[in-house]
Scaffold this motif. Structure first.
Motif, PDB file in Angstrom:
ATOM      1  N   ASN A 284      -3.999   4.542 -10.593  1.00 39.21           N
ATOM      2  CA  ASN A 284      -4.201   3.196 -10.064  1.00 39.21           C
ATOM      3  C   ASN A 284      -3.243   2.227 -10.751  1.00 39.21           C
ATOM      4  OD1 ASN A 284      -6.451   3.984  -8.424  1.00 39.21           O
ATOM      5  ND2 ASN A 284      -7.709   4.019 -10.285  1.00 39.21           N
TER       6      ASN A 284
ATOM      7  N   ILE B 118       2.158   1.897  -3.452  1.00 35.58           N
ATOM      8  CA  ILE B 118       1.114   2.430  -4.347  1.00 35.58           C
ATOM      9  C   ILE B 118       0.837   3.893  -4.025  1.00 35.58           C
ATOM     10  CG2 ILE B 118      -1.286   2.184  -5.083  1.00 35.58           C
ATOM     11  CD1 ILE B 118       0.562  -0.064  -6.011  1.00 35.58           C
ATOM     12  N   GLN B 119       0.638   4.195  -2.731  1.00 30.34           N
ATOM     13  CA  GLN B 119       0.273   5.562  -2.337  1.00 30.34           C
ATOM     14  C   GLN B 119       1.375   6.564  -2.655  1.00 30.34           C
ATOM     15  OE1 GLN B 119      -0.732   5.189   1.794  1.00 30.34           O
ATOM     16  NE2 GLN B 119      -2.509   3.856   1.410  1.00 30.34           N
ATOM     17  N   SER B 120       2.626   6.113  -2.636  1.00 34.33           N
ATOM     18  CA  SER B 120       3.743   7.020  -2.939  1.00 34.33           C
ATOM     19  C   SER B 120       4.068   7.058  -4.434  1.00 34.33           C
ATOM     20  CB  SER B 120       4.984   6.592  -2.153  1.00 34.33           C
ATOM     21  OG  SER B 120       5.457   5.333  -2.609  1.00 34.33           O
ATOM     22  N   ARG B 121       3.212   6.409  -5.236  1.00 29.51           N
ATOM     23  CA  ARG B 121       3.452   6.341  -6.688  1.00 29.51           C
ATOM     24  C   ARG B 121       4.845   5.782  -6.993  1.00 29.51           C
ATOM     25  NH1 ARG B 121       0.033   6.752 -10.872  1.00 29.51           N
ATOM     26  NH2 ARG B 121       1.536   7.988 -12.047  1.00 29.51           N
TER      27      ARG B 121
ATOM     28  N   ASP C 176       0.828  -1.209   0.000  1.00 29.21           N
ATOM     29  CA  ASP C 176       0.000   0.000   0.000  1.00 29.21           C
ATOM     30  C   ASP C 176       0.861   1.258   0.000  1.00 29.21           C
ATOM     31  OD1 ASP C 176      -2.258  -1.560   0.003  1.00 29.21           O
ATOM     32  OD2 ASP C 176      -2.534  -1.487   2.187  1.00 29.21           O
ATOM     33  N   GLN C 177       1.956   1.262   0.771  1.00 33.14           N
ATOM     34  CA  GLN C 177       2.846   2.424   0.797  1.00 33.14           C
ATOM     35  C   GLN C 177       3.472   2.667  -0.572  1.00 33.14           C
ATOM     36  OE1 GLN C 177       5.689   1.894   3.939  1.00 33.14           O
ATOM     37  NE2 GLN C 177       4.127   1.652   5.542  1.00 33.14           N
TER      38      GLN C 177
END
Length: 874
Positions: free
Chosen positions: A305, A267-270, A264-265
C-alpha cells in the motif's frame, strides 16, 4: 633537645646503677646490660612500626578517596608513564577497555601501550601528540576517530603533562569522553540542513520553470503544496490548506475521474505505469489553468500500500492556447480548401501529394487513397498520358528551383476513362530562408462561361490563405519568443548557481572538506545537466524552424572521432567498459560542421555507454564506401560513422520511436536510464542537415549498431589535412607573444572593470570572483547608469543586454559614440542565446559575446586577453 639528652643520660645512669645492684659479678652485669640494650631496641622498633602503620593507613584512605572521586566521573581518566604505559586508570577507562577495546576484564589495560589494541596508524597519531606535549609542555585537546573492534568511534581527549614534586615530567595525564553519539547527531543535523537547502533550491528551480511540487503523506492525511504550486493557481500560501481535498476541489470535475484512474493504475502496477496526465484547474480569478501532473509513489508498506507520493505540476496553459490556435487555423484552412470550386492539391517539393480538396476528388471520381502519397504526375489523372507527366514534372522542378509560378493547360483522365482539359497553376510556398517547402497546384476545367466567377472565388481563397499563413507565422513567432524568454529566464539564475558553485570549487571563499567538495560538485553537475538540456531544446527548435546554420569546413575524421571519445572516457572507465576505435589509416577529412558532428557522435557514444552493462564494449568504427544513386544514375563516395555496443539492445517494435523528439522507447527504462528523449532526435536532424542519414540495427540482449552516413565529396589525404588544420589553428606571432610570460607585465596593476548587470545574484557572483582575481569593479544596474559610469574610463566593460529602462545594446551604441571610449573592450554577457543574438551584440559595438551561464575561468581568460590586446594596440 638538651633537656631530652639530659633525661636520657640520667635514665641510662639510673638503669646502670640498678643493674649493678642486682648483679653479683661483672660477667652477670655485662649480660644484664646486653638484655637492657635489646629491650630498648625492641621498644623503639615497636614505636616506629606503629608510626609507619598509621602513615600507611592514612595514605591508603587518601588513595581510596581519590580513586572514588575519579571513578565517580563518566569520563575515562588515565595516567601514562614516559614509555606510554598506562599506570593509572579509573573505572570508566577499565569499562572502555573491557567493552570497547576488546581487552580481557581480568587483565585491564594497566601496564599496556596503545599499540597493543589500536591500529598502527592510530597508535602513531596518539604517540605523536603525546610527544608534542612532552616537548612543549602545553596541554592538548583533540577530537579523534578510533576504530574499535571494527567500529569507528569518536573521542574527545584532553592531555597534559604529569609532574612530580620537583616539577619534572613523569608522564601524561588524560581525560577521554566518548562523543560518538554527539558526532552522529551533528552529522544528522548537517544532513537535514543540506536536504533543506537542496529542497529550497528545487523549489526555486521549479518556480522558474512555472512549476510547483507536492508531497502527500497518505496515512497522515496531509498533502503539502509548495508556494509555487499555490501561486500557479493565484493563491497565497495561507489561502489553501495542506490537505488532499484542496486539489480535488480545484480540478475540473470532468478531469477528476481520469486523474484518479491514472493514480489507481500507478498504484496497482506498483509504479510500473507512470503517474502522468494533463488536467485543468480553476484559477482564483476564474480562468482555466492547464497543467502536466507527474508523480510517483516513493514509499510503500509491507502490504504494497502506498504511504507517500511526491510529484509536480507544470503550467502548460500558454502551450495549450497556441495548440488550440493552430488547430483552429487548420480547421479554417481545411474548410476554405474544400469549399473551393477549383481543383487544388498540396505537394511536397519532390512532387508527393499531401492533400487534395474535395472538389477535385468529387469531379474526377478518383478516391483519395489512390493519390495521397503518390507523385503528382504518377496519379491516375496523368499516368496514362506521358506528355502530361513530363510537362507537370518539369513545371514542379522549375517552381522548386525558384522560378516563381508555372501556368499552362493539361489533359487529365477521369475515373470512367474519359479525358478532360483544364488550366493549371503551380505555386511554391517558401519559408524564412526563401526555400520552397510546399507546392500548391490549382486547376480549373476549361469552361469560360464560369471563369469570372472562378477568378473572384480564387481571390477570396488567396485572401483567406494569406490570413491562414499569417496566423501560422504568428504561431511560429510566438513559439520562438517563448523559447527565447524561457532560455533567458533559465540561464539568468543558472549563471549565479554555476558561478557560485565554481567559486566554491576553486575555494575562493575558503577551503572545503571532502563532503562539502562532493556537495558542491553535485550542484555544479546538476546545473550543467540543466544547461545541456536547455541547449538541446534550443538546438532542436533551431533545426526544426530551419534557423540552424552549419559552418562547413574540412575536418579531420580521426581528430573528430578522438575528441568525441574523450567526452565519454571517464564514464566508460567507471563502468569498466572497453572503448575501441576502428579507423582506417589515412582516412583523411570530410566537409562538415565539426561542432555539430561532434555533438551527434557524443550523443550516440553516450547512449552506448549508458545502455551497456559493466565490462561491456563500445566501438567507434569509420569506413569509406561507394554508393550508387539509382535516381540520378551516378556513384558517390560516402563516409559511415558507426557506434557499436554490447548493450541491452532494442526490440523491433520500438525502433520507429527512436528518433522522435521527447520520446523514449519504454517507460520502465525511463526510470532506470535517465534522459530527455532529445539526443537521437538531434542526431537525426544533424545528419539530415548534412544531407546524410542515420540508421540502427539492434538485437535485444546482444547490442546495437547506430550508423551516420554522410556524403563525402571532398576527401583529401591526411597529410594535406594536417597542413590545413595546422594553418587554421596556428596563432599569429602577436597572439603567441600574448601567451608568454611578458603578458602579465602588459596588464594594468589593478584593471578597472565596469559591470552593467541588473540581477543582484549575478552582481554578487561576478563581483566576488573578479575582485578575488585582482580587478577593481564599478557596478551599473541599467543602461543609462552604465553610460554615466563609463566616463570614469574603465579598462573593460561587462554589459548585460536585457536591463530595465535602456537595454544593453543601446548602451553599447552610445558608449561607442564617445570618441574617448571607442577602443575600450566590451564583452556582451547575456542570457540571449537564440540564433542571431551574437551578431546583434557585435553589430552594436561589442568586442566579444558570452552566453549565460558563463564559465568564470573562461570569463577571466577573455578579460585578460582583451586587456592585453588593448594595451598592445596603444
Amino acid at each position: 633537645m638538651s633537656l631530652v639528652i639530659s633525661d636520657d643520660i640520667l635514665w641510662i645512669s639510673w638503669s646502670d646503677s640498678l643493674l649493678a645492684t642486682f648483679a653479683p659479678t661483672a660477667e652477670a652485669l655485662t649480660e644484664l646490660q646486653t638484655l637492657k640494650g635489646w629491650f630498648f631496641v625492641s621498644c623503639i622498633s615497636l614505636l616506629l612500626y606503629g608510626l609507619i602503620w598509621c602513615g600507611v593507613r592514612q595514605l591508603q584512605q587518601k588513595h581510596q578517596l581519590l580513586q572514588n572521586i575519579i571513578n565517580s566521573t563518566s569520563d575515562a581518566i588515565f595516567v601514562k608513564d614516559l614509555q606510554g604505559r598506562y599506570v593509572v586508570v579509573n573505572k570508566m577507562a577499565d569499562q572502555m577497555a573491557d567493552q570497547s577495546l576488546g581487552v580481557h576484564p581480568t587483565m585491564g589495560i594497566l601496564g599496556k601501550v596503545v599499540e597493543q589494541f589500536l591500529s598502527p596508524e592510530e597508535a602513531q597519531r596518539i604517540r605523536s601528540l603525546e610527544q608534542t606535549i612532552l616537548q612543549t609542555g602545553q596541554s592538548e585537546e583533540v577530537e579523534e576517530l578510533l576504530t574499535i573492534n571494527g567500529e569507528a568511534r569518536w573521542f574527545s581527549t584532553t592531555k597534559s603533562l604529569c609532574l612530580d614534586e620537583r616539577s619534572r615530567p613523569v608522564g601524561i595525564v588524560g581525560i577521554a569522553r566518548d562523543i560518538t553519539q554527539r558526532k552522529q547527531a551533528e552529522a544528522e543535523r548537517r544532513r537535514s540542513e543540506q536536504l533543506r537547502i537542496e529542497l529550497k533550491l528545487l523549489e526555486n528551480i521549479l518556480e522558474i520553470i512555472l512549476a510547483g511540487y507536492w508531497d502527500w503523506d497518505i496515512l497522515g492525511k496531509r498533502l503539502y503544496y509548495s508556494l509555487a504550486w499555490k501561486r500557479m493557481l493565484g493563491y497565497d500560501d495561507h489561502e489553501l490548506p495542506d490537505i488532499p481535498e484542496t486539489w480535488q476541489q480545484l480540478i475540473f470535475a470532468e478531469d477528476l475521474p481520469r486523474v484518479m484512474d491514472c493514480f489507481d493504475q500507478h498504484i496497482q502496477s506498483r509504479g510500473q505505469i507512470p503517474l502522468s496526465n494533463e488536467a485543468r484547474y480553476q484559477h482564483k480569478n476564474g480562468s482555466t489553468i492547464w497543467v502536466i501532473c507527474s508523480g510517483r509513489v516513493i514509499e510503500w508498506d509491507e502490504n504494497g500500500n502506498p504511504l507517500r507520493i511526491m510529484g509536480c505540476h507544470i503550467d502548460i496553459t500558454q502551450r495549450k492556447q497556441v495548440e488550440e490556435a493552430l488547430r483552429e487555423n487548420e480547421r479554417r484552412f481545411k474548410a476554405v480548401f474544400n469549399q473551393q470550386f477549383q481543383f487544388m492539391a498540396i505537394l511536397k517539393p519532390d512532387g508527393t501529394v499531401i492533400d487534395v480538396n474535395d472538389t477535385c476528388l468529387r469531379v474526377t471520381g478518383v478516391s483519395a487513397e489512390r493519390v495521397l502519397g503518390v507523385r503528382f504526375w504518377e496519379t491516375p489523372w496523368f499516368n496514362q498520358i506521358p506528355l502530361m507527366q513530363e510537362r507537370l514534372q518539369q513545371g514542379i522542378a522549375e517552381v522548386v528551383s525558384g522560378s516563381g509560378s508555372v501556368r499552362g493547360e493539361v489533359e487529365y483522365s477521369m475515373a470512367d476513362g474519359t479525358t478532360q482539359f483544364a488550366t493549371y497553376a503551380i505555386t511554391g510556398l517558401k519559408d524564412d530562408r526563401d526555400q520552397v517547402v510546399e507546392i500548391i497546384v490549382e486547376g480549373e476545367g476549361v469552361d469560360f462561361t464560369q471563369r469570372k466567377q472562378a477568378e473572384e472565388q480564387l481571390r477570396q481563397t488567396n485572401k483567406q490563405l494569406a490570413h491562414v499563413n499569417a496566423e501560422l507565422a504568428r504561431a511560429t513567432r510566438l513559439k520562438d519568443e517563448f523559447l527565447a524568454n524561457m532560455s533567458h529566464e533559465l540561464r539568468t539564475p543558472l549563471t549565479s548557481i554555476l558561478g557560485m558553485a565554481d567559486m566554491l570549487k576553486q575555494e575562493i571563499y575558503g577551503s572545503l572538506n571532502e563532503k562539502q567538495h562532493r556537495y558542491v560538485e553535485v550542484i555544479f553537475q546538476s546545473g550543467n545537466h540543466l544547461l545541456t538540456l536547455i541547449n538541446d531544446i534550443l538546438d532542436l527548435a533551431k533545426i526544426e524552424s530551419g534557423k540552424m546554420e552549419l559552418q562547413i569546413l574540412p575536418t579531420s575524421i580521426e581528430v573528430l572521432c578522438n575528441s568525441s571519445l574523450n567526452f565519454i572516457k571517464q564514464v566508460a572507465y567507471q563502468k569498466a567498459i572497453k572503448l575501441e576505435t576502428r579507423i582506417p589509416t589515412n582516412i583523411g577529412q570530410i566537409d562538415v560542421d565539426e561542432l555539430r558532428m561532434r555533438q551527434a557522435l557524443i550523443n550516440l557514444l553516450s547512449n552506448a555507454v549508458k545502455f551497456t552493462p559493466e565490462k561491456g564494449q563500445v566501438v567507434l568504427e569509420v569506413s569509406r564506401e561507394f554508393s550508387t544513386d539509382r535516381l540520378h544514375q551516378h556513384t558517390q563516395q560516402i563516409i559511415r560513422f558507426s557506434v557499436i555496443d554490447t548493450g541491452i539492445g532494442i526490440a523491433p517494435e520500438h525502433l520507429p520511436k527512436l528518433f522522435q523528439s521527447f520520446v523514449q522507447i519504454d517507460s520502465s527504462l525511463n526510470r532506470k536510464y535517465s534522459g530527455t528523449g532529445l539526443g537521437l532526435a538531434l542526431v537525426k536532424q544533424i545528419a539530415e542537415l548534412h544531407q546524410g542519414t542515420v540508421s540502427v540495427v539492434s538485437t535485444v540482449g546482444q547490442g546495437s549498431r547506430f550508423t551516420i552516413t554522410l556524403p563525402s565529396q571532398n576527401c583529401s589525404d591526411f597529410t594535406q589535412m594536417q597542413a590545413m588544420q595546422l594553418e587554421r589553428t596556428l596563432p599569429s606571432e602577436q597572439l603567441l607573444q600574448l601567451q608568454n610570460s611578458t603578458v602579465t607585465g602588459l596588464l594594468p596593476a589593478q584593471p578597472l572593470i565596469l559591470l552593467a548587470e541588473d540581477n543582484p545574484a549575478n552582481i554578487d557572483t561576478f563581483s566576488a570572483y573578479l575582485t578575488s582575481c585582482g580587478f577593481r569593479l564599478i557596478v551599473a544596474t541599467n543602461g543609462q547608469e552604465a553610460i554615466n559610469l563609463a566616463q570614469q574610463q574603465p579598462d573593460l566593460i561587462l554589459m548585460d543586454i536585457q536591463m530595465p529602462g535602456m537595454d544593453g545594446l543601446e548602451a553599447i551604441r552610445q558608449i561607442r559614440a564617445d570618441c574617448t571610449l571607442t577602443n575600450v573592450p566590451i564583452i556582451a554577457v547575456t542570457a540571449l542565446a537564440m540564433a542571431g543574438d551574437r551578431d546583434k551584440c557585435l553589430a552594436a559595438g561589442a568586442t566579444e559575446y558570452l552566453a549565460k551561464p558563463v564559465s568564470l575561468k573562461q570569463l577571466k581568460t577573455m578579460i585578460r586577453q582583451l586587456l592585453t590586446m588593448a594595451k598592445l594596440a596603444q
